[in-house]
Write a protein that holds these residues in place. Sequence first.
Motif, PDB file in Angstrom:
ATOM      1  N   LEU A 203       0.853  -1.186   0.000  1.00  0.00           N
ATOM      2  CA  LEU A 203       0.000   0.000   0.000  1.00  0.00           C
ATOM      3  C   LEU A 203       0.885   1.231   0.000  1.00  0.00           C
ATOM      4  O   LEU A 203       1.858   1.294   0.744  1.00  0.00           O
ATOM      5  CB  LEU A 203      -0.884   0.037   1.254  1.00  0.00           C
ATOM      6  N   LYS A 204       0.537   2.202  -0.832  1.00  0.00           N
ATOM      7  CA  LYS A 204       1.311   3.436  -0.920  1.00  0.00           C
ATOM      8  C   LYS A 204       0.395   4.610  -0.559  1.00  0.00           C
ATOM      9  O   LYS A 204      -0.663   4.779  -1.171  1.00  0.00           O
ATOM     10  CB  LYS A 204       1.830   3.608  -2.343  1.00  0.00           C
TER      11      LYS A 204
ATOM     12  N   GLU B 164     -12.903  -4.949   7.669  1.00  0.00           N
ATOM     13  CA  GLU B 164     -13.155  -5.057   9.112  1.00  0.00           C
ATOM     14  C   GLU B 164     -11.969  -5.664   9.844  1.00  0.00           C
ATOM     15  O   GLU B 164     -11.858  -5.551  11.063  1.00  0.00           O
ATOM     16  CB  GLU B 164     -14.439  -5.860   9.396  1.00  0.00           C
ATOM     17  N   LYS B 165     -11.030  -6.267   9.111  1.00  0.00           N
ATOM     18  CA  LYS B 165      -9.837  -6.846   9.717  1.00  0.00           C
ATOM     19  C   LYS B 165      -8.628  -5.917   9.619  1.00  0.00           C
ATOM     20  O   LYS B 165      -7.553  -6.265  10.090  1.00  0.00           O
ATOM     21  CB  LYS B 165      -9.518  -8.191   9.058  1.00  0.00           C
ATOM     22  N   TRP B 166      -8.787  -4.764   8.978  1.00  0.00           N
ATOM     23  CA  TRP B 166      -7.690  -3.804   8.884  1.00  0.00           C
ATOM     24  C   TRP B 166      -7.582  -3.053  10.210  1.00  0.00           C
ATOM     25  O   TRP B 166      -8.572  -2.820  10.896  1.00  0.00           O
ATOM     26  CB  TRP B 166      -7.949  -2.787   7.776  1.00  0.00           C
ATOM     27  N   ASP B 167      -6.373  -2.658  10.550  1.00  0.00           N
ATOM     28  CA  ASP B 167      -6.151  -1.799  11.715  1.00  0.00           C
ATOM     29  C   ASP B 167      -5.807  -0.402  11.232  1.00  0.00           C
ATOM     30  O   ASP B 167      -4.925  -0.227  10.389  1.00  0.00           O
ATOM     31  CB  ASP B 167      -5.007  -2.328  12.586  1.00  0.00           C
ATOM     32  N   VAL B 168      -6.521   0.581  11.765  1.00  0.00           N
ATOM     33  CA  VAL B 168      -6.237   1.991  11.483  1.00  0.00           C
ATOM     34  C   VAL B 168      -6.000   2.654  12.827  1.00  0.00           C
ATOM     35  O   VAL B 168      -6.863   2.624  13.703  1.00  0.00           O
ATOM     36  CB  VAL B 168      -7.394   2.672  10.722  1.00  0.00           C
ATOM     37  N   ILE B 169      -4.812   3.225  12.989  1.00  0.00           N
ATOM     38  CA  ILE B 169      -4.437   3.880  14.243  1.00  0.00           C
ATOM     39  C   ILE B 169      -4.063   5.319  13.936  1.00  0.00           C
ATOM     40  O   ILE B 169      -3.235   5.579  13.061  1.00  0.00           O
ATOM     41  CB  ILE B 169      -3.260   3.153  14.918  1.00  0.00           C
ATOM     42  N   VAL B 170      -4.691   6.247  14.653  1.00  0.00           N
ATOM     43  CA  VAL B 170      -4.429   7.672  14.474  1.00  0.00           C
ATOM     44  C   VAL B 170      -3.743   8.197  15.729  1.00  0.00           C
ATOM     45  O   VAL B 170      -4.181   7.913  16.846  1.00  0.00           O
ATOM     46  CB  VAL B 170      -5.737   8.461  14.234  1.00  0.00           C
ATOM     47  N   GLN B 171      -2.651   8.935  15.518  1.00  0.00           N
ATOM     48  CA  GLN B 171      -1.951   9.604  16.614  1.00  0.00           C
ATOM     49  C   GLN B 171      -1.949  11.088  16.291  1.00  0.00           C
ATOM     50  O   GLN B 171      -1.459  11.481  15.233  1.00  0.00           O
ATOM     51  CB  GLN B 171      -0.519   9.095  16.713  1.00  0.00           C
TER      52      GLN B 171
ATOM     53  N   ASN C 149       0.979  14.999  12.692  1.00  0.00           N
ATOM     54  CA  ASN C 149       0.247  13.859  13.222  1.00  0.00           C
ATOM     55  C   ASN C 149       0.443  12.640  12.313  1.00  0.00           C
ATOM     56  O   ASN C 149       0.949  12.769  11.202  1.00  0.00           O
ATOM     57  CB  ASN C 149      -1.229  14.241  13.336  1.00  0.00           C
ATOM     58  N   LEU C 150       0.033  11.473  12.760  1.00  0.00           N
ATOM     59  CA  LEU C 150       0.351  10.232  12.066  1.00  0.00           C
ATOM     60  C   LEU C 150      -0.854   9.305  11.982  1.00  0.00           C
ATOM     61  O   LEU C 150      -1.636   9.212  12.919  1.00  0.00           O
ATOM     62  CB  LEU C 150       1.484   9.509  12.821  1.00  0.00           C
ATOM     63  N   VAL C 151      -0.976   8.609  10.838  1.00  0.00           N
ATOM     64  CA  VAL C 151      -1.950   7.528  10.664  1.00  0.00           C
ATOM     65  C   VAL C 151      -1.170   6.289  10.248  1.00  0.00           C
ATOM     66  O   VAL C 151      -0.318   6.360   9.357  1.00  0.00           O
ATOM     67  CB  VAL C 151      -2.992   7.845   9.564  1.00  0.00           C
TER      68      VAL C 151
ATOM     69  N   CYS D 109       1.371   0.592   6.274  1.00  0.00           N
ATOM     70  CA  CYS D 109       1.858   1.835   5.693  1.00  0.00           C
ATOM     71  C   CYS D 109       1.468   2.942   6.660  1.00  0.00           C
ATOM     72  O   CYS D 109       0.556   2.788   7.471  1.00  0.00           O
ATOM     73  CB  CYS D 109       1.307   2.072   4.284  1.00  0.00           C
ATOM     74  N   SER D 110       2.179   4.027   6.592  1.00  0.00           N
ATOM     75  CA  SER D 110       1.875   5.160   7.461  1.00  0.00           C
ATOM     76  C   SER D 110       2.048   6.446   6.692  1.00  0.00           C
ATOM     77  O   SER D 110       2.782   6.509   5.701  1.00  0.00           O
ATOM     78  CB  SER D 110       2.786   5.143   8.694  1.00  0.00           C
ATOM     79  N   THR D 111       1.360   7.471   7.162  1.00  0.00           N
ATOM     80  CA  THR D 111       1.440   8.781   6.522  1.00  0.00           C
ATOM     81  C   THR D 111       1.207   9.849   7.579  1.00  0.00           C
ATOM     82  O   THR D 111       0.501   9.626   8.560  1.00  0.00           O
ATOM     83  CB  THR D 111       0.428   8.888   5.365  1.00  0.00           C
ATOM     84  N   TYR D 112       1.820  10.994   7.358  1.00  0.00           N
ATOM     85  CA  TYR D 112       1.680  12.132   8.276  1.00  0.00           C
ATOM     86  C   TYR D 112       0.617  13.084   7.739  1.00  0.00           C
ATOM     87  O   TYR D 112       0.365  13.137   6.546  1.00  0.00           O
ATOM     88  CB  TYR D 112       3.011  12.879   8.406  1.00  0.00           C
ATOM     89  N   PHE D 113       0.021  13.843   8.652  1.00  0.00           N
ATOM     90  CA  PHE D 113      -0.933  14.868   8.255  1.00  0.00           C
ATOM     91  C   PHE D 113      -0.861  16.040   9.225  1.00  0.00           C
ATOM     92  O   PHE D 113      -0.473  15.894  10.366  1.00  0.00           O
ATOM     93  CB  PHE D 113      -2.356  14.318   8.149  1.00  0.00           C
ATOM     94  N   GLU D 114      -1.211  17.204   8.690  1.00  0.00           N
ATOM     95  CA  GLU D 114      -1.300  18.401   9.500  1.00  0.00           C
ATOM     96  C   GLU D 114      -2.489  19.222   9.014  1.00  0.00           C
ATOM     97  O   GLU D 114      -2.838  19.136   7.846  1.00  0.00           O
ATOM     98  CB  GLU D 114      -0.008  19.203   9.476  1.00  0.00           C
ATOM     99  N   PRO D 115      -3.097  19.969   9.904  1.00  0.00           N
ATOM    100  CA  PRO D 115      -4.281  20.757   9.475  1.00  0.00           C
ATOM    101  C   PRO D 115      -3.899  21.909   8.561  1.00  0.00           C
ATOM    102  O   PRO D 115      -2.787  22.326   8.492  1.00  0.00           O
ATOM    103  CB  PRO D 115      -4.877  21.248  10.774  1.00  0.00           C
TER     104      PRO D 115
END
Length: 154
Positions: free
Chosen positions: A31-32, A63-70, A136-138, A148-154
């Motif tokens: 996943l990209k 439903e088996k995917w994990d999504v974690i938001v920091q 922030n991070l997902v 996979c992970s990605t950063y975000f900012e408002p």
Amino acid sequence: MANGFITSLDAGTAGLEEIGERDNTIMRTELKPISTSVSIEEGADPLEIVLENTGQTKMADFEKWDVIVQYFDGEGNYYVKWLPYVEGSTETYEWDVGWIRMNGQEEVFEPGVLNPGEQIMLQTRLDPSVGAGTMNLVVISTPSGVTCSTYFEP
């Protein structure tokens, strides 16, 4: 005694085959992150994550995917939230598939399955609001263990 030995050997071989199949799936799955955006709004902030399946394996079982938001709120408080998949949800700290597309067009082949080359938008809502100027991070993980992970900012 020989029968017990052969049964034990068969069970061990079957276990090794399963490990090999799982490793092969992981090697062909990728996943990209394409984009991540959050909008500061009154109430819960919508967060949208767009990913592309750049591997060779189709993916489903959301439903088996994990999504974690920091993330940090405006007061500097730090939040780490695991988000469950809830189809059709617009609730805070739950995620849903907004769309799956191929070359910008709605998917026609195998609806609800993320095929190689397709993009998917995951959507959720965060409350309290994401703090201005924060990084922030997902993190997203599939059932096969590919992350996979990605950063975000408002």
